[in-house]
Design an enzyme around this catalytic site. Structure first.
Site, PDB file in Angstrom:
ATOM      1  N   GLY A   8      27.181  55.649  -8.868  1.00  0.00           N
ATOM      2  CA  GLY A   8      28.379  54.799  -8.947  1.00  0.00           C
ATOM      3  C   GLY A   8      29.082  54.916 -10.290  1.00  0.00           C
ATOM      4  N   ILE A  13      32.099  49.392 -13.579  1.00  0.00           N
ATOM      5  CA  ILE A  13      31.034  49.241 -14.578  1.00  0.00           C
ATOM      6  C   ILE A  13      30.417  50.607 -14.877  1.00  0.00           C
ATOM      7  CG2 ILE A  13      28.822  48.137 -15.122  1.00  0.00           C
ATOM      8  CD1 ILE A  13      29.591  45.840 -13.266  1.00  0.00           C
ATOM      9  N   GLY A  14      30.257  51.424 -13.823  1.00  0.00           N
ATOM     10  CA  GLY A  14      29.628  52.733 -14.007  1.00  0.00           C
ATOM     11  C   GLY A  14      30.358  53.590 -15.027  1.00  0.00           C
ATOM     12  N   THR A  93      25.454  50.942   2.608  1.00  0.00           N
ATOM     13  CA  THR A  93      25.418  51.455   1.225  1.00  0.00           C
ATOM     14  C   THR A  93      24.436  50.673   0.353  1.00  0.00           C
ATOM     15  OG1 THR A  93      27.613  52.430   1.251  1.00  0.00           O
ATOM     16  CG2 THR A  93      26.809  51.660  -0.881  1.00  0.00           C
ATOM     17  N   THR A 118      23.120  41.235  -9.070  1.00  0.00           N
ATOM     18  CA  THR A 118      24.195  40.277  -9.360  1.00  0.00           C
ATOM     19  C   THR A 118      23.698  38.835  -9.346  1.00  0.00           C
ATOM     20  OG1 THR A 118      26.214  39.341  -8.403  1.00  0.00           O
ATOM     21  CG2 THR A 118      24.779  40.454  -6.880  1.00  0.00           C
ATOM     22  N   ASP A 119      24.390  37.972 -10.064  1.00  0.00           N
ATOM     23  CA  ASP A 119      24.097  36.532 -10.036  1.00  0.00           C
ATOM     24  C   ASP A 119      24.299  35.949  -8.640  1.00  0.00           C
ATOM     25  OD1 ASP A 119      26.917  36.729 -10.004  1.00  0.00           O
ATOM     26  OD2 ASP A 119      27.225  35.419 -11.740  1.00  0.00           O
ATOM     27  N   GLU A 120      25.064  36.664  -7.789  1.00  0.00           N
ATOM     28  CA  GLU A 120      25.394  36.098  -6.472  1.00  0.00           C
ATOM     29  C   GLU A 120      24.183  36.010  -5.542  1.00  0.00           C
ATOM     30  OE1 GLU A 120      28.948  36.828  -4.480  1.00  0.00           O
ATOM     31  OE2 GLU A 120      30.064  37.495  -6.239  1.00  0.00           O
ATOM     32  N   TYR A 143      28.153  40.206   1.061  1.00  0.00           N
ATOM     33  CA  TYR A 143      27.917  41.058  -0.116  1.00  0.00           C
ATOM     34  C   TYR A 143      26.640  40.610  -0.820  1.00  0.00           C
ATOM     35  CZ  TYR A 143      28.172  42.255  -5.086  1.00  0.00           C
ATOM     36  OH  TYR A 143      27.853  42.661  -6.357  1.00  0.00           O
ATOM     37  N   LYS A 147      22.992  42.550  -1.461  1.00  0.00           N
ATOM     38  CA  LYS A 147      22.400  42.770  -2.788  1.00  0.00           C
ATOM     39  C   LYS A 147      21.007  42.127  -2.869  1.00  0.00           C
ATOM     40  CE  LYS A 147      24.152  44.593  -5.863  1.00  0.00           C
ATOM     41  NZ  LYS A 147      24.195  46.035  -6.261  1.00  0.00           N
ATOM     42  N   ASN A 172      29.985  37.876 -13.595  1.00  0.00           N
ATOM     43  CA  ASN A 172      31.266  38.547 -13.314  1.00  0.00           C
ATOM     44  C   ASN A 172      31.735  39.382 -14.502  1.00  0.00           C
ATOM     45  OD1 ASN A 172      31.730  37.444 -10.805  1.00  0.00           O
ATOM     46  ND2 ASN A 172      33.757  36.661 -11.328  1.00  0.00           N
ATOM     47  N   ASN A 173      31.928  40.668 -14.265  1.00  0.00           N
ATOM     48  CA  ASN A 173      32.458  41.525 -15.329  1.00  0.00           C
ATOM     49  C   ASN A 173      33.983  41.526 -15.303  1.00  0.00           C
ATOM     50  OD1 ASN A 173      30.441  44.261 -16.358  1.00  0.00           O
ATOM     51  ND2 ASN A 173      29.644  42.440 -15.388  1.00  0.00           N
ATOM     52  N   ASN A 242      37.940  29.257 -11.722  1.00  0.00           N
ATOM     53  CA  ASN A 242      38.845  30.353 -11.359  1.00  0.00           C
ATOM     54  C   ASN A 242      40.289  29.991 -11.710  1.00  0.00           C
ATOM     55  OD1 ASN A 242      36.706  31.805 -10.410  1.00  0.00           O
ATOM     56  ND2 ASN A 242      37.059  31.316  -8.244  1.00  0.00           N
ATOM     57  N   GLY A 266      32.923  30.891   2.595  1.00  0.00           N
ATOM     58  CA  GLY A 266      31.668  31.207   1.910  1.00  0.00           C
ATOM     59  C   GLY A 266      31.740  31.135   0.401  1.00  0.00           C
TER      60      GLY A 266
HETATM   61  N1  NAD Z   1      31.835  43.948 -11.065  1.00  0.00           N
HETATM   62  C1  NAD Z   1      31.073  42.886 -11.264  1.00  0.00           C
HETATM   63  O1  NAD Z   1      31.538  41.839 -11.765  1.00  0.00           O
HETATM   64  C2  NAD Z   1      29.604  42.938 -10.913  1.00  0.00           C
HETATM   65  C3  NAD Z   1      28.808  41.822 -11.225  1.00  0.00           C
HETATM   66  C4  NAD Z   1      27.441  41.869 -10.923  1.00  0.00           C
HETATM   67  C5  NAD Z   1      26.895  43.010 -10.355  1.00  0.00           C
HETATM   68  N2  NAD Z   1      27.691  44.067 -10.044  1.00  0.00           N
HETATM   69  C6  NAD Z   1      27.074  45.270  -9.446  1.00  0.00           C
HETATM   70  O2  NAD Z   1      27.350  46.352 -10.321  1.00  0.00           O
HETATM   71  C7  NAD Z   1      27.484  47.556  -9.584  1.00  0.00           C
HETATM   72  C8  NAD Z   1      28.807  48.227  -9.909  1.00  0.00           C
HETATM   73  O3  NAD Z   1      29.865  47.323  -9.607  1.00  0.00           O
HETATM   74  P1  NAD Z   1      31.378  47.734  -9.853  1.00  0.00           P
HETATM   75  O4  NAD Z   1      32.153  46.488  -9.983  1.00  0.00           O
HETATM   76  O5  NAD Z   1      31.463  48.775 -10.911  1.00  0.00           O
HETATM   77  O6  NAD Z   1      31.721  48.396  -8.439  1.00  0.00           O
HETATM   78  P2  NAD Z   1      32.891  49.395  -8.038  1.00  0.00           P
HETATM   79  O7  NAD Z   1      33.228  49.030  -6.626  1.00  0.00           O
HETATM   80  O8  NAD Z   1      33.967  49.417  -9.063  1.00  0.00           O
HETATM   81  O9  NAD Z   1      32.203  50.830  -8.066  1.00  0.00           O
HETATM   82  C9  NAD Z   1      31.270  51.236  -7.104  1.00  0.00           C
HETATM   83  C10 NAD Z   1      31.110  52.752  -7.212  1.00  0.00           C
HETATM   84  O10 NAD Z   1      30.108  53.158  -6.254  1.00  0.00           O
HETATM   85  C11 NAD Z   1      30.603  54.265  -5.522  1.00  0.00           C
HETATM   86  N3  NAD Z   1      30.021  54.212  -4.177  1.00  0.00           N
HETATM   87  C12 NAD Z   1      30.256  53.275  -3.226  1.00  0.00           C
HETATM   88  N4  NAD Z   1      29.565  53.573  -2.116  1.00  0.00           N
HETATM   89  C13 NAD Z   1      28.868  54.700  -2.386  1.00  0.00           C
HETATM   90  C14 NAD Z   1      27.959  55.486  -1.626  1.00  0.00           C
HETATM   91  N5  NAD Z   1      27.633  55.166  -0.355  1.00  0.00           N
HETATM   92  N6  NAD Z   1      27.401  56.565  -2.211  1.00  0.00           N
HETATM   93  C15 NAD Z   1      27.721  56.903  -3.487  1.00  0.00           C
HETATM   94  N7  NAD Z   1      28.607  56.213  -4.244  1.00  0.00           N
HETATM   95  C16 NAD Z   1      29.160  55.122  -3.689  1.00  0.00           C
HETATM   96  C17 NAD Z   1      32.113  54.100  -5.500  1.00  0.00           C
HETATM   97  O11 NAD Z   1      32.790  55.331  -5.275  1.00  0.00           O
HETATM   98  C18 NAD Z   1      32.381  53.531  -6.901  1.00  0.00           C
HETATM   99  O12 NAD Z   1      32.569  54.579  -7.836  1.00  0.00           O
HETATM  100  C19 NAD Z   1      27.314  47.168  -8.117  1.00  0.00           C
HETATM  101  O13 NAD Z   1      25.974  47.398  -7.759  1.00  0.00           O
HETATM  102  C20 NAD Z   1      27.620  45.669  -8.093  1.00  0.00           C
HETATM  103  O14 NAD Z   1      26.943  45.022  -7.035  1.00  0.00           O
HETATM  104  C21 NAD Z   1      29.046  44.048 -10.318  1.00  0.00           C
END
Ligand code: NAD
Length: 306
Positions: A8, A13-14, A93, A118-120, A143, A147, A172-173, A242, A266
């Protein structure tokens, strides 16, 4: 550390994590399916090796993990509203994909796998309550349920196979490169394009906000201080309703008013993580102030919106 795989890594975040790891001297590999949420442009100028593959592709996962010193698994379907409309993709996924990651790690003997959660997963926190690492899951939307199920697989692989896995949960990021469907980017786009911000319901639900740069630093620390079975929490300790965040976005966008729209099904009243143990263990604390981080985020989103 050496070679680190980020699943990801083309997402929100990635892509920040790839910057963080690469900047700290790690050699980074990215595996990403480039769904609607992923964009290789997020990684322009950041050294990495890219594997374009879905999590369900075990051979690609094994190739991306081969010889790596560790992996951080972030790839997921991540938008709550989409999970209400089409939950199937979230379980394919987030649950089946996590199983594939665990199996691939096991097959190649990966020494460290850090799973992002996640906190969720805990569902709604009561006033004054904040969830510790061992608290019980009570997910409130599809969701969060996916998770929580993914976490269960991680715990099961640790218990059954002694797998070298650990888990990080964060709040939340916010920050640059977040998809425009998410709250702060969406509110910025509404202010820019419509001159007003429509929020779900009365906006009373409360969330903790963590700058993505701080989250990425915490994830890097959790990998470097890896302990099999560890569960860490990363929180901004920056909780707001919010409505308050939407109003701050509106103010940054020249005074766009905030109005109530239909409530989202929800919706949990509050999410809250107790991160005291992890702050001590990882020697980590957030560095980005909310006012400064929000202004930079809104400026980035405003350039992208519309
Ligand atoms: N954004 C937040 O506030 C937040 C908070 C807590 C946890 N998280 C967790 O952090 C992680 C990243 O979140 P994010 O906000 O960057 O998400 P995002 O939706 O921005 O990015 C997800 C990435 O995963 C890739 N992806 C999706 N399905 C895929 C698959 N089947 N195979 C390969 N790649 C795939 C997408 O192309 C994308 O690049 C997630 O696991 C999310 O649950 C996010």
């Amino acid at each position: 550390m050496g070679v680190v795989l980020v699943t990801g890594g083309a997402g929100f975040i990635g892509s920040q994590l790839v910057r963080e790891l690469s900047g700290a001297g790690h050699r980074v590999r990215v595996l990403d399916a480039l769904t609607y949420a992923g964009d290789r442009a997020h990684l322009i100028g950041v050294p990495h090796e890219f594997f374009h593959a879905d999590l369900q592709d075990g051979a690609a996962l094994r190739a991306a993990m081969d010889g790596a010193d560790g992996a951080i698994h972030l790839a997921a379907e991540s938008h709550v509203s989409r999970s209400l409309a089409s939950p199937g993709a979230f379980f394919a996924t987030n649950v089946e994909g996590t199983r594939a990651v665990l199996e691939a790690a096991q097959a190649v003997g990966l020494p460290r796998l850090l799973h992002m959660s996640t906190d969720e997963v805990f569902g709604a926190a009561l006033p004054g309550q904040s969830f510790g690492p061992g608290d019980r899951h009570r997910p409130g939307n599809p969701y969060a349920a996916s998770k929580a199920a993914a976490e269960s697989l991680v715990f099961a692989w640790r218990h059954s196979f002694g797998a070298p896995v650990a888990l990080v949960r964060c709040t939340n990021n916010y920050g640059p490169r977040q998809h425009l469907e998410k709250a702060i980017p969406c509110w910025t786009a509404m202010a820019k394009n419509n001159g007003l911000i429509v929020i779900h319901g009365d906006g009373s639900p409360r969330r903790d906000w963590l700058a993505v740069e701080d989250c990425a630093r915490g994830l890097r620390r959790a990998l470097e201080a890896f302990e099999p079975g560890a569960v860490d929490h990363l929180a901004g300790r920056n909780e707001r309703s919010n409505r308050a965040v939407a109003e701050a976005v509106g103010a940054l966008m020249g005074g766009a008013p905030v109005v109530s729209g239909p409530a989202r099904p929800g919706q949990d009243a509050a999410y809250r993580l107790d991160d005291r143990h992890s702050r001590a263990r990882l020697g980590w604390r957030p560095q980005v102030g909310f006012a400064e981080g929000l202004a930079a985020t809104v400026a980035w989103c405003a350039r992208r919106a519309g």
